[in-house]
Design a protein around this motif. Structure first.
Motif, short mmCIF file in Angstrom:
data_model
loop_
_atom_site.label_atom_id
_atom_site.label_comp_id
_atom_site.label_asym_id
_atom_site.label_seq_id
_atom_site.Cartn_x
_atom_site.Cartn_y
_atom_site.Cartn_z
N LYS A 17 0.84 -1.20 0.00
CA LYS A 17 0.00 0.00 0.00
C LYS A 17 0.88 1.25 0.00
O LYS A 17 1.48 1.58 1.04
N PRO A 18 0.98 1.96 -1.12
CA PRO A 18 1.74 3.22 -1.13
C PRO A 18 1.16 4.20 -0.11
O PRO A 18 -0.05 4.43 -0.08
N ILE A 19 2.00 4.76 0.73
CA ILE A 19 1.55 5.65 1.80
C ILE A 19 2.29 6.97 1.67
O ILE A 19 3.48 7.01 1.38
N SER A 20 1.58 8.06 1.91
CA SER A 20 2.17 9.39 1.92
C SER A 20 2.06 9.95 3.33
O SER A 20 0.95 10.06 3.88
N LEU A 21 3.22 10.28 3.94
CA LEU A 21 3.23 10.80 5.30
C LEU A 21 4.00 12.11 5.35
O LEU A 21 5.08 12.23 4.77
N ASP A 22 3.45 13.07 6.06
CA ASP A 22 4.08 14.38 6.23
C ASP A 22 4.78 14.41 7.59
O ASP A 22 4.11 14.33 8.63
N PRO A 23 6.10 14.51 7.63
CA PRO A 23 6.80 14.49 8.93
C PRO A 23 6.45 15.68 9.82
O PRO A 23 6.73 15.65 11.01
N ALA A 24 5.83 16.69 9.24
CA ALA A 24 5.40 17.82 10.06
C ALA A 24 4.27 17.42 11.01
O ALA A 24 4.00 18.11 12.00
N LEU A 28 0.11 9.51 13.71
CA LEU A 28 -0.49 8.69 12.66
C LEU A 28 -1.99 8.55 12.88
O LEU A 28 -2.45 8.39 14.02
N SER A 29 -2.75 8.61 11.78
CA SER A 29 -4.16 8.25 11.88
C SER A 29 -4.26 6.74 12.02
O SER A 29 -3.29 6.01 11.77
N GLU A 30 -5.41 6.26 12.39
CA GLU A 30 -5.59 4.82 12.55
C GLU A 30 -5.36 4.11 11.22
O GLU A 30 -4.75 3.03 11.18
N GLN A 31 -5.83 4.72 10.12
CA GLN A 31 -5.64 4.11 8.80
C GLN A 31 -4.16 4.09 8.43
O GLN A 31 -3.64 3.08 7.91
N GLN A 32 -3.47 5.20 8.65
CA GLN A 32 -2.04 5.26 8.35
C GLN A 32 -1.26 4.22 9.16
O GLN A 32 -0.36 3.54 8.63
N LYS A 33 -1.62 4.09 10.42
CA LYS A 33 -0.96 3.11 11.28
C LYS A 33 -1.18 1.70 10.75
O LYS A 33 -0.22 0.91 10.63
N ASN A 34 -2.41 1.38 10.41
CA ASN A 34 -2.71 0.03 9.92
C ASN A 34 -2.01 -0.26 8.60
O ASN A 34 -1.51 -1.36 8.37
N ASP A 35 -1.98 0.74 7.73
CA ASP A 35 -1.32 0.55 6.43
C ASP A 35 0.19 0.36 6.61
O ASP A 35 0.81 -0.48 5.94
#
Length: 638
Positions: A17-24, A28-35
């Motif tokens: 699953k390609p994920i885009s995260l902003d270090p600023a 993490l959202s729950e979805q981002q964490k699960n992905d």
């Protein structure tokens, strides 16, 4: 429709699953964490799978390091996905044995097919044991050995102001002195280099917390002036928050990631065994529990490559000279009490005791043994300092490739009249799946003293019997002595037409003496070490055809045996065969020695000339050092 990785055994593209995260945003959202957790699990499973193919082929391969650091890698990929313009989108890694990460990324970015990963470290697969720029599609840097990349990355940062760079490190690689210098520059220049250091308290020979008392990674880095974050590697929210904080901090930062090695792998978690490749049995169990039945079938179908060849003139049985060295030292020490041995001998290990034979000494004579860190320069100098009086000797050992790192220290030891017995194992190219950066080719760099009074000697025994004799003979000699061995095992050399060992009962090693294994009138092959039995096969086959070729074992590399040199130098030809660098080895010197004495045979020398091909014994054929190549070279001189 099946994805491009459906036939690999793990359908990576279908599940990644390609994920885009902003270090600023450090949360993490729950979805981002699960992905993220899903990707981490998928890529860790893939690491276990294809590195185990190296175990199945018998070429080894290092599973633990790349497996452990996948969470950090997944976070970096998500940062690059979000804002490429802010970063140099390269996952630099100063631990070259974590190369599986780089090959995984190359496949993930479609530079190579995933199926190709199942040829991990196989000869000519272009997937060697350390990443090499220009060899493997998608590889973006050469790591070199261990702890050699941070200074390089500092330079990349200076060349790219305004960009943030990441470097994966480890508690092992951080022991190298290069990193202390790199840290000081990064702080002084306020470089945006972010270190993600896997701190699992595991190196090859043991646990740094036990053999390096007082060394504490975070305190060391803070002492250099870095901002340091400590985090739990298996807590994805905490890990992500720490890495995000590192990115938003201006200047160099180290995120020290605490975890046990190989978390979640039954039978390996927390052990030093995970440093190397995962055994097929453990990998199969791991993959079966995760439902990868097809991957398990593919893994079990892989068999080791065979390089069967019956050599003449030597025994079928082979021996590990690197281990024989340790046994020979123990034999010398039998004459001494524990107290006397401790007073006169110090053996300093650089986290390689199991690979260089020092573990034999550690087990049998622990009173003389010092377990130290991955600090070759300091360890060598400590051994030299101990041996700085005539009645003492310091013993130091490491891989031959690392000899280049301590040339300056060798000079200092020589200037201080130190007595150091050095064992440099893993010489040449034989069975070197780690490839070019681990080739031990420049042994003659150690012979850098002035002719006036220099006693430095380079010894490269041909078999186990000669190794024992050489260690016994030169153990108490004054000055610096190098005894060299290979990673690969070697057979015993036989007397002509018999099954009697050439270096058998009654043999005594004489330093500086060249030995005529075979005498002949047509010309001579001059060689040493692991090339002796290969040259002997070529010579004996030619002799059986009526070509009267001779063979000389020049086991003392840097001393001219005047009588022997005049004998083979007066023959029709001289062929030097070696696995050292053709630019710096024996062949580059012997021709000069001949000409200085007005000896002018036809002359040719064969050495290592090419970048590596991976695999094990295949490296010999790749370099043209096999018996057939020797026969061809001899015929070219007739």
């Amino acid at each position: 429709m099946a994805s491009a990785t459906a036939d690999f055994g793990i359908d990576v593209f279908a599940r990644y699953k390609p994920i885009s995260l902003d270090p600023a945003n450090p949360k993490l959202s729950e979805q981002q964490k699960n992905d993220l957790l899903s990707n981490i699990s998928l890529l860790r499973d893939t690491i276990v799978y294809f590195t185990a193919s190296g175990a199945a082929r018998g070429v080894s391969g290092h599973t633990g390091g790349p497996y452990d650091t996948i969470p950090e890698v997944c976070i970096l990929l998500a940062f690059f996905q979000h804002s490429t313009e802010k970063f140099i989108p390269v996952v630099y890694d100063e631990s070259g044995h974590r190369v599986a990460t780089q090959y995984l990324l190359s496949a993930l970015h479609k530079h190579i097919p995933f199926e190709h990963l199942l040829h991990y470290r196989e000869a000519n697969s272009k997937l060697p044991g350390h990443p090499e720029l220009g060899l493997t599609p998608g590889i973006q840097f050469s790591s070199g050995r261990l702890g050699h990349l941070w200074s390089f990355v500092n330079g990349v940062a200076i060349a790219n102001p305004g960009k943030t760079l990441f470097l994966l490190g480890s508690d092992g690689s951080q022991q190298e002195g290069d990193d202390a210098e790199a840290a000081r520059m990064a702080v002084a220049q306020n470089l945006n280099v972010k270190l993600l250091i896997d701190d699992n308290d595991v190196t090859i020979a043991g646990h740094p917390s036990e053999y390096l008392k007082g060394y504490e990674l975070c305190s060391t880095l803070r002492g250099h002036g870095l901002k340091v974050f400590e985090t739990a590697g298996e807590n994805i929210e905490q890990l992500y928050a720490s890495i995000s904080s590192a990115v938003t901090h201006n200047g160099p930062v180290a995120v020290v990631v605490r975890r046990v090695m190989a978390p979640g792998i039954k039978g390996l978690e927390g052990t030093t065994h995970a440093h190397d490749v995962i055994p097929v049995k453990i990998a199969a169990q791991y993959l079966e529990e995760r439902g990868y039945d097809e991957a398990v079938q593919k893994l079990k179908a892989i068999t080791p490559n065979s390089l069967a060849y019956l050599y003449t003139g030597s025994t079928p049985e082979k021996f590990a000279n690197r281990v024989i060295f340790g046994e020979a030292v123990v034999k010398v020490l039998e004459a001494f009490s524990k107290e006397e041995a401790k007073r006169r001998v110090l053996v300093v290990d650089s986290d390689l005791e199991g690979s260089t034979g020092l573990s034999v000494i550690h087990k049998n004579r622990p009173e003389v043994f010092l377990s130290s860190g991955i600090m070759e320069r300091g360890n060598f100098s400590a051994a030299a300092g101990f041996g700085s009086t005539p009645d003492k000797v310091g013993i130091f050992s490491t891989f031959s490739a690392f000899l280049e790192m301590i040339v300056s220290e060798i000079t200092m030891a020589r200037l201080n009249f130190a007595n150091v017995l050095c064992h440099f194992s893993h010489s040449g190219v034989d069975e070197m799946a780690d490839n070019t950066c681990h080739f031990g080719l420049n042994t003659f760099f150690a012979d850098n003293g002035l002719i006036d009074g220099d006693t430095t000697k380079l010894y490269f025994p041909a078999d186990a019997n000669q190794m024992r004799a050489a260690v016994s003979k030169v153990f108490w000699d004054q000055g610096i002595r190098l005894i060299i061995s290979t990673r690969a095992k070697v057979p015993l050399i036989l007397k002509e037409g018999t099954q009697e060992p050439y270096y058998g009962e009654g043999y005594e090693f004489v330093p500086g003496k060249d030995e005529f294994i075979r005498t002949g009138t047509a010309g001579y092959v001059v060689t040493f070490g692991e090339m002796v039995y290969r040259a002997l096969d070529a010579v004996d086959r030619l002799r059986s055809e009526g070509v009267d070729v001779g063979l000389v074992n020049k086991s003392t590399l840097n001393v001219v045996d005047e009588e022997a040199l005049r004998k083979y130098g007066s023959s029709p030809f001289v062929l030097v065969l070696e696995s050292l660098n053709q630019k710096t080895g024996l062949g580059s010197k012997l021709g000069t020695w001949l000409l200085e004495r007005q000896l002018t045979p036809k002359y040719k020398y064969i050495g290592t000339t090419k970048e590596g091909c991976g695999g094990l014994g295949e490296q010999i054929f790749h370099q043209g050092l096999d018996p057939q190549s020797v026969v061809k070279a001899i015929r070219s001189l007739q």
